[in-house]
Design a protein around this motif. Structure first.
Motif, PDB file in Angstrom:
ATOM      1  N   ALA A  62      44.108  56.751  34.025  1.00 38.52           N
ATOM      2  CA  ALA A  62      44.332  57.254  35.194  1.00 38.52           C
ATOM      3  C   ALA A  62      43.846  58.488  35.422  1.00 38.52           C
ATOM      4  O   ALA A  62      43.883  59.373  34.520  1.00 38.52           O
ATOM      5  N   SER A  63      42.910  59.008  36.527  1.00 36.88           N
ATOM      6  CA  SER A  63      42.463  60.166  36.617  1.00 36.88           C
ATOM      7  C   SER A  63      43.410  60.936  37.336  1.00 36.88           C
ATOM      8  O   SER A  63      43.909  60.447  38.472  1.00 36.88           O
ATOM      9  N   ILE A  64      43.589  62.145  36.756  1.00 38.35           N
ATOM     10  CA  ILE A  64      44.733  63.168  37.323  1.00 38.35           C
ATOM     11  C   ILE A  64      44.299  64.470  37.732  1.00 38.35           C
ATOM     12  O   ILE A  64      43.241  65.020  37.246  1.00 38.35           O
ATOM     13  N   ASN A  65      44.626  64.934  38.757  1.00 44.36           N
ATOM     14  CA  ASN A  65      44.016  66.411  39.154  1.00 44.36           C
ATOM     15  C   ASN A  65      44.309  67.393  38.075  1.00 44.36           C
ATOM     16  O   ASN A  65      45.224  67.439  37.390  1.00 44.36           O
ATOM     17  N   PRO A  81      52.155  43.694  38.692  1.00 48.45           N
ATOM     18  CA  PRO A  81      52.241  44.691  38.120  1.00 48.45           C
ATOM     19  C   PRO A  81      51.068  45.365  37.328  1.00 48.45           C
ATOM     20  O   PRO A  81      50.910  46.320  36.577  1.00 48.45           O
ATOM     21  N   ARG A  82      50.059  44.412  37.059  1.00 52.55           N
ATOM     22  CA  ARG A  82      48.832  44.836  36.594  1.00 52.55           C
ATOM     23  C   ARG A  82      47.955  45.846  37.200  1.00 52.55           C
ATOM     24  O   ARG A  82      47.418  46.605  36.751  1.00 52.55           O
ATOM     25  N   ILE A  83      48.521  45.913  38.762  1.00 54.98           N
ATOM     26  CA  ILE A  83      48.029  46.887  39.496  1.00 54.98           C
ATOM     27  C   ILE A  83      49.022  47.996  39.593  1.00 54.98           C
ATOM     28  O   ILE A  83      49.985  48.000  40.309  1.00 54.98           O
ATOM     29  N   SER A  84      48.792  49.229  39.207  1.00 56.55           N
ATOM     30  CA  SER A  84      49.593  50.393  39.032  1.00 56.55           C
ATOM     31  C   SER A  84      48.741  51.707  39.348  1.00 56.55           C
ATOM     32  O   SER A  84      47.638  51.816  39.203  1.00 56.55           O
ATOM     33  N   ARG A  85      49.638  52.590  39.523  1.00 57.26           N
ATOM     34  CA  ARG A  85      49.052  54.020  39.901  1.00 57.26           C
ATOM     35  C   ARG A  85      50.426  54.891  39.321  1.00 57.26           C
ATOM     36  O   ARG A  85      51.488  54.493  39.053  1.00 57.26           O
ATOM     37  N   VAL A  86      49.981  56.117  39.101  1.00 65.45           N
ATOM     38  CA  VAL A  86      50.956  57.028  38.600  1.00 65.45           C
ATOM     39  C   VAL A  86      50.806  58.235  39.545  1.00 65.45           C
ATOM     40  O   VAL A  86      49.901  58.595  40.363  1.00 65.45           O
ATOM     41  N   LYS A  87      51.997  59.099  39.805  1.00 64.55           N
ATOM     42  CA  LYS A  87      52.023  60.076  40.491  1.00 64.55           C
ATOM     43  C   LYS A  87      51.014  61.238  40.210  1.00 64.55           C
ATOM     44  O   LYS A  87      50.692  61.402  38.939  1.00 64.55           O
ATOM     45  N   TYR A  88      50.309  61.628  41.136  1.00 64.15           N
ATOM     46  CA  TYR A  88      49.206  62.740  41.212  1.00 64.15           C
ATOM     47  C   TYR A  88      47.970  62.089  40.588  1.00 64.15           C
ATOM     48  O   TYR A  88      47.089  62.668  40.560  1.00 64.15           O
ATOM     49  N   GLU A  89      47.860  60.681  40.621  1.00 63.16           N
ATOM     50  CA  GLU A  89      46.413  60.062  40.444  1.00 63.16           C
ATOM     51  C   GLU A  89      45.551  60.308  41.437  1.00 63.16           C
ATOM     52  O   GLU A  89      45.966  60.285  42.788  1.00 63.16           O
ATOM     53  N   LYS A  90      44.155  60.305  41.064  1.00 61.74           N
ATOM     54  CA  LYS A  90      43.297  60.876  42.316  1.00 61.74           C
ATOM     55  C   LYS A  90      42.839  59.277  42.713  1.00 61.74           C
ATOM     56  O   LYS A  90      42.824  58.355  41.995  1.00 61.74           O
TER      57      LYS A  90
END
Length: 85
Positions: free
Chosen positions: A32-35, A57-66
């Motif tokens: 993931a790209s993060i600021n 679930p293969r589609i995910s994001r993390v907190k702070y992801e751009k």
């Protein structure tokens, strides 16, 4: 919840590799790209909040992801074409 495995500095973009366990017990790994501000605070081994669709679930994001540029453009287009906007 997931865990940061690796930080990657590409000079123009800061990335993390993270791993989480989905509802079926399968380990999933993503990048993931993060600021920049939040990327500096993270270290390998840190916990990170992971959002995913239970049905996919293969589609995910993390907190702070751009958001990617493509997602931003599609979001603007879909909002303009929606009859309630």
């Amino acid at each position: 919840m997931g865990i940061v495995i690796e930080k990657i500095d590409r000079k123009v973009e800061q990335l993390i590799r993270y791993r989480f366990i989905d509802p079926l017990g399968q380990a999933r790994e993503r990048i993931a790209s993060i600021n920049d501000k939040n990327w500096k605070k993270l270290s390998p081994g840190d916990n990170i909040v992971v959002y995913y669709a239970k049905a996919a679930p293969r589609i995910s994001r993390v907190k702070y992801e751009k958001e990617s540029s493509i997602v931003k453009i599609l979001s603007k287009i879909s909002r303009r074409s929606h009859p309630l906007n």
